[in-house]
Every structure is written in structure tokens, then in C-alpha cells.
Design a protein around this motif. Structure first.
Motif, short mmCIF file in Angstrom:
data_model
loop_
_atom_site.label_atom_id
_atom_site.label_comp_id
_atom_site.label_asym_id
_atom_site.label_seq_id
_atom_site.Cartn_x
_atom_site.Cartn_y
_atom_site.Cartn_z
N GLN A 1 37.40 46.57 49.73
CA GLN A 1 35.89 47.25 49.55
C GLN A 1 36.20 46.00 47.88
O GLN A 1 35.30 46.39 47.40
N ARG A 2 37.40 45.62 47.69
CA ARG A 2 37.95 44.80 46.70
C ARG A 2 37.87 43.70 47.18
O ARG A 2 39.35 43.62 47.15
N ILE A 3 38.05 42.68 45.96
CA ILE A 3 38.74 41.04 46.71
C ILE A 3 38.82 40.76 45.08
O ILE A 3 38.03 40.41 43.95
N VAL A 4 40.25 40.25 45.20
CA VAL A 4 40.84 39.47 43.92
C VAL A 4 41.32 38.75 44.56
O VAL A 4 41.83 38.09 45.23
N GLY A 5 40.81 37.69 43.76
CA GLY A 5 40.98 35.87 43.54
C GLY A 5 42.03 35.14 42.61
O GLY A 5 42.28 35.65 42.01
N LEU A 6 43.21 34.57 43.61
CA LEU A 6 45.02 34.01 42.85
C LEU A 6 44.25 32.70 43.19
O LEU A 6 43.91 32.44 44.06
N ARG A 7 44.17 32.25 42.18
CA ARG A 7 44.52 30.74 42.05
C ARG A 7 45.91 30.36 41.04
O ARG A 7 44.85 30.55 39.95
N ALA A 8 46.86 29.09 41.01
CA ALA A 8 48.08 28.84 40.44
C ALA A 8 48.64 30.56 39.90
O ALA A 8 48.37 30.02 38.84
N GLY A 9 48.89 31.58 40.25
CA GLY A 9 49.01 31.82 39.49
C GLY A 9 48.39 32.70 38.46
O GLY A 9 48.86 33.77 37.71
N ARG A 10 46.89 32.60 38.94
CA ARG A 10 46.61 33.39 37.35
C ARG A 10 45.33 34.12 38.75
O ARG A 10 44.69 33.82 39.15
N ILE A 11 44.61 35.55 38.25
CA ILE A 11 43.38 36.62 38.50
C ILE A 11 42.23 34.67 38.44
O ILE A 11 42.11 34.98 36.99
N VAL A 12 41.35 34.22 38.79
CA VAL A 12 39.72 34.28 38.99
C VAL A 12 38.72 35.11 39.74
O VAL A 12 37.85 34.48 38.82
N PHE A 13 39.14 35.99 39.95
CA PHE A 13 38.02 36.11 41.01
C PHE A 13 38.85 37.80 41.16
O PHE A 13 39.88 38.30 41.15
N ASP A 14 37.30 38.96 40.70
CA ASP A 14 37.93 39.99 40.88
C ASP A 14 36.40 40.90 40.92
O ASP A 14 35.39 40.92 39.90
N GLY A 15 35.87 41.27 42.55
CA GLY A 15 34.92 42.19 42.66
C GLY A 15 35.05 42.74 43.85
O GLY A 15 35.60 42.35 44.45
#
Lengths: 273, 268
Positions: free
Chosen positions: A214-228
Motif C-alpha cells: 500500500q505504501r513504499i519507502v525507499g532507503l538508500r545509504a541509511g536514509r529514507i529517500v522516498f515515501d509514497g
């Protein structure tokens, strides 16, 4: 409701696996956590039930803290968090039933669990869960006698036996074939829906995440770079998460998978299976 | 490069000593050492000729074993040895399991690890015969000293191998059990024990037959059992009875060997 505030994890080697991650997951929401290997996905979910000790930050589940608590309190909180693993992590030499009942370990004393004298309602619940995941007749088999898909179903039943308030799911389908992967994902989503369970699902497979989450969170190098939402996961966003790659070709690959699935299904129907 | 230019032979390159000088030097050094070492041996040929005759009498004792004339001593010795073997193995297992768990790096705190590792090191450092002499001096001749010796030796053996087996477990299974909110003891019972149990049983059976063999050896220094009977027979130059005892020991060790390998096959 899961609340993560400013979570940071620095390993002894100096690697900063998580860098000020804040995230909240409301009741009933299934969140897919995507990102390249080493982005900190595994570390993030293991910090929530403290299999990995966070360096700083705070985590609460339904208002109760998960960080800064003693060993006894931590065990009581872990009971409320079900976890599903990539390689299933069943205890191979125990029976399916024992594996499901091990989800109750946080609720029964040592001797009771050691002598396998679980309360009647625990045993009833275990059978009900095995029936729910379609393994009613496999209860007395040893876990290592099952196929990959069946093992992951046992893993799901074990997590649910805890009567959790949150599910942590670590690459549930990475060891499974595409068809079984979809069946397992569908089962997980259904079960979370039935119980209004929030879940965090680490997932390698982007199309699979888009199909089920329902929701996707993108992680890159230990940080959230996408949330939608999955729909917002455009090629530009994927490039931001993973770096440049030919996403169209990957999508085409999934369509082939789907076509193969449909093919198998037709064949099975034809054979009357 | 045309087809005929590829080499037709290949030799494995040296992996450790890559310099030719070192390889030659070591080989020549070893040859010199061997010659020098052999030249320090000073065999007493007349003594060997005398001993040859005595040795042959021992061998004839084997060919014509006498089970009957000392049967009472032999059977008493055997019962003593078997009792000693079984009790010391059981006592050894009971003590080894907690020490083995403590000596595994991945389950306990560091200070327990160091304590358990030093117990194991102590038990392994002292050879059975030395321990037997010590216990005989402390508790007198007889099987009790033997029982203590074998228990002590079993602890070093089983704890060490059990600890190593626990260190080799699949951590994911233990992690999964820990994630359910299980206590430390429950993790031991649900994640560790199922993984190491087959090997623990196999090792215990193996130790049982080692203990039987050792019981024959430590009997010679006074710790009772079949070894004491054997020692008496040899002291009296009754090589036919000694031959009978040795044959019984061989037979029992063979039974233990086949029996334990047969049992271990069912434990996977």
C-alpha cells in the motif's frame, strides 16, 4: 501504530547503516521497504525488535517504548512483534507443530515449553493457524521435510502464534520461485488485512512490491529517500533509490513471469489438479 | 595465437615456498636431520635377541589363550571395567553439557566463557595415566579412582566438542526463536538443543568406547578394572591369560564400535 524517531545505527566497524531514520506506520498498513543491498533495510527492521541494538533514536509500538527498556520488558515487547525471515529460519529438526508453538515461548515458562506442555488454547490456536496457511496435515512432519513455500507458511504461522501487533518481514520471497513468491505475498497481505496488522516488508523485488504494497519507502545509504504510494514510484524515483538502470526491461521481465504464472495455472486446470 | 602455440604441458606452481632455493634447502636439511637422528639410536642387539623369545611367548599366548584358569579374576575385572566405563561416561556427560554450553562463544557472557574454557584446557592438558596416578594416590587402589579419572577425561573431551558444535549452529534459527520473546533458556532448548543433539549423542557413544579402552590402560597404574587383571597376569608371566584378556578387550571395543556407528546412523 509504530513510531520510529531519529533512528541511527553505527556498526563497530564504523559503517553508518542507518542515519536519522524517522517513520511511522499506522494500524493495518503494509509498508514495503525497498533499496539496494547494504542500504540498511535489514538493520532497520532488526532494530525494531532489537535483534540489532540501535545506536540512538527512539521506537514505540502502540505508545510503549521499545528502546531504553530492560531485558525482561524487551522480551515482553518482542512477543508483540512477529518476524518472518528470508531463509525461513525454522528450527529444522523440530516438527512443524513445535515450530508454530515456538511462537508462544514468550508467554509460557521454561519447563512448560521444554516439556512441550503448552496450554490447550495455544495448541488450538496453532492448529487453527496451520489450517489457515493450508498445512493442517503437515503438523507432525519435521520442518526440513517441507518445500520452500511450505516452510515460509510455517514461518508465517509461527509469527501469528505470537498474536502480534506488528509484523516484520525480511525478504520473505528471496528464496522462493516467482510463482510461490506471489502466493506467499498474497497470503501475507490477506492475513495482515484480516487482522488489521501493520507490517514492514523488506523486499528486493520492485515489481512485487508495487503489486502488493500500500505504501513504499525507499532507503538508500541509511536514509529514507522516498515515501509514497506504488503509483508514485516512477523511473526517476527508482533511479534515485538504486542508481541508473533499465527499469523498462525489468518490468518486461515481470510481465513474462506473470504470463508464465497464467500458463501454469491454465495447465493445472487442464490436468484437473 | 594459432592452435599449436598453446602449451601442451602444465605443472602446478608451488603454493607455499615459491623460491627454488628454499625448496632445495629444506629438502637437503630434512635429509641431513634424518641421518643424524637415526645415528643417535643405539640399539642393544643382544637385549633384542633375548626379548624376541619373550615376545614370541606373548604371541603364543594370543594363539592359545587361556580363558578358564583365571576366569574368576577376568570376569570380576570386566564387570568392574564396564561399571566404571558406564558410570563415568554418564557422570561426564552430565557435567560436560553445562560446561560445553558455557564454553561456546556465541551463547554466554565472556567471563563464563573463559571459566569454562579453562576447565576444558585443564582436563585436556592432563593425560589419563597421570590423572589416574593422582587419584589412586588420593583415594587408594580400585575402581573409584578409575571412575574419577575417566569422568575427568570425559569432561574435557565432550565439553570441547560440544562447545565447538554450538559455535557452528545456524544462527538464523536462534535469532528467530529470540525474536519470539523467548528467554535465554528457551533459546537453548528450542534453537540450540535440536541442532546439536544428534552430534552430542554420537559423541557420547564415541566417548563410551574410548572410556572402555582407557579403563584397561589406567587399571595398569592401579585404578581397578580389567587393566588391573591384565597387569597381574603379565606380572605373573601368564601370557595365555593375558592373551585371553586382550582378546576380550578387542572384542568388546569392536562391539562398541559397530554398535555406536549403527546407532549414529539413526540420529540425523
Amino acid at each position: 501504530m509504530l513510531e520510529i524517531r531519529d533512528l541511527t545505527k553505527t556498526y563497530k566497524t564504523g559503517d553508518k547503516a542507518l542515519n536519522n531514520v524517522s517513520l511511522s506506520v499506522p494500524k493495518g498498513q503494509v509498508v514495503g521497504l525497498i533499496g539496494p543491498s547494504g542500504a540498511g533495510k535489514s538493520t532497520l527492521i532488526r532494530c525494531i525488535n532489537r535483534l540489532v541494538e540501535p545506536t540512538s533514536g527512539a521506537i514505540t509500538l502502540s505508545g510503549r517504548p521499545l528502546t531504553g527498556i530492560g531485558a525482561g520488558e524487551l522480551r515482553a515487547m518482542r512477543r508483540k512483534i512477529g518476524m518472518i525471515f528470508q531463509e525461513f529460519a525454522l528450527v529444522e529438526r523440530l516438527t512443524v507443530m513445535e515450530n508454530v508453538l515456538s511462537g508462544r515461548l514468550g508467554y509460557v515458562g521454561f519447563w512448560r515449553s521444554y516439556l512441550r506442555r503448552f496450554p490447550a488454547e495455544d495448541i488450538q490456536r496453532a492448529y487453527r493457524l496451520l489450517d489457515r496457511v493450508g498445512l493442517m496435515d503437515q503438523a507432525d512432519k519435521r520442518a526440513d521435510a517441507l518445500s520452500g513455500g511450505q516452510r515460509q507458511r510455517v514461518g508465517i504461522a509461527r509469527a501469528l502464534a505470537q498474536e502480534p501487533e506488528l509484523m516484520l518481514v525480511d525478504e520473505p520471497t528471496a528464496s522462493l520461485d516467482p510463482k510461490t513468491s506471489r502466493q506467499i505475498m498474497r497470503l501475507l497481505i490477506e492475513i495482515c488485512g484480516e487482522r488489521g496488522l501493520p507490517a514492514i516488508v523488506n523486499i528486493h523485488d520492485v515489481p512485487l512490491a508495487q503489486q502488493f504494497m500500500q505504501r513504499i519507502v525507499g532507503l538508500r545509504a541509511g536514509r529514507i529517500v522516498f515515501d509514497g504510494t506504488p503509483a508514485e514510484l516512477t523511473e526517476a524515483v527508482l533511479t534515485k533509490i538504486y542508481g541508473a538502470e533499465d527499469w523498462a526491461a525489468m518490468r518486461k521481465g515481470t510481465e513474462e513471469d506473470k504470463a508464465a504464472d497464467a500458463d501454469t495455472l491454465r495447465e493445472m486446470l487442464r490436468l484437473g489438479a | 595465437m594459432s592452435e599449436r602455440d598453446y602449451p601442451l604441458t602444465w605443472k602446478r606452481p608451488p603454493q607455499i615456498l615459491t623460491h627454488r632455493g628454499w625448496r632445495w634447502g629444506l629438502q637437503i636439511g630434512f635429509a641431513i636431520w634424518l641421518v643424524l637422528a637415526l645415528s643417535t639410536l643405539d640399539p642393544n642387539w643382544t637385549r633384542i635377541a633375548d626379548g624376541w623369545e619373550r615376545g614370541m611367548r606373548f604371541v603364543y599366548g594370543f594363539i592359545q589363550p587361556n580363558f578358564s584358569s583365571r576366569w574368576r579374576d577376568i570376569s570380576n575385572g570386566l564387570v568392574e571395567s564396564l561399571t566404571m566405563t558406564l558410570t563415568s561416561t554418564v557422570a561426564g556427560i552430565v557435567i560436560s553439557v553445562p560446561i560445553g554450553i558455557g564454553a561456546a562463544r556465541n551463547v554466554g557472557p565472556a567471563w563464563i566463557y573463559y571459566i569454562c574454557r579453562s576447565i576444558i584446557a585443564m582436563s585436556r592438558a592432563l593425560q589419563e595415566i597421570i590423572v589416574a596416578i593422582f587419584f589412586v594416590a588420593m583415594f587408594g587402589f580400585g575402581p573409584f579412582a578409575g571412575f574419577l579419572t575417566l569422568t575427568f577425561a570425559t569432561i574435557g573431551f565432550l565439553s570441547k566438542l560440544l562447545a565447538e558444535d554450538i559455535e557452528d549452529i545456524d544462527e538464523a534459527q536462534a535469532e528467530a526463536i529470540r525474536a519470539t520473546g523467548a528467554s535465554w533458556w528457551q533459546v537453548i532448548g528450542y534453537a540450540i538443543q535440536p541442532q546439536v543433539m544428534p552430534r552430542l549423542i554420537g559423541l557420547s557413544l564415541y566417548r563410551l568406547d574410548i572410556n572402555f579402552r582407557e579403563s584397561a590402560v589406567i587399571g595398569i597404574v592401579g585404578a581397578g578394572g580389567i587393566g588391573a587383571t591384565l597387569n597381574t597376569a603379565i606380572d605373573r608371566y601368564e601370557y595365555d591369560s593375558a592373551g585371553a584378556i586382550l582378546l576380550i578387550i578387542i572384542l568388546l571395543v569392536m562391539i562398541a564400535e559397530y554398535g555406536s556407528s549403527y546407532l549414529r546412523r539413526f540420529l540425523q
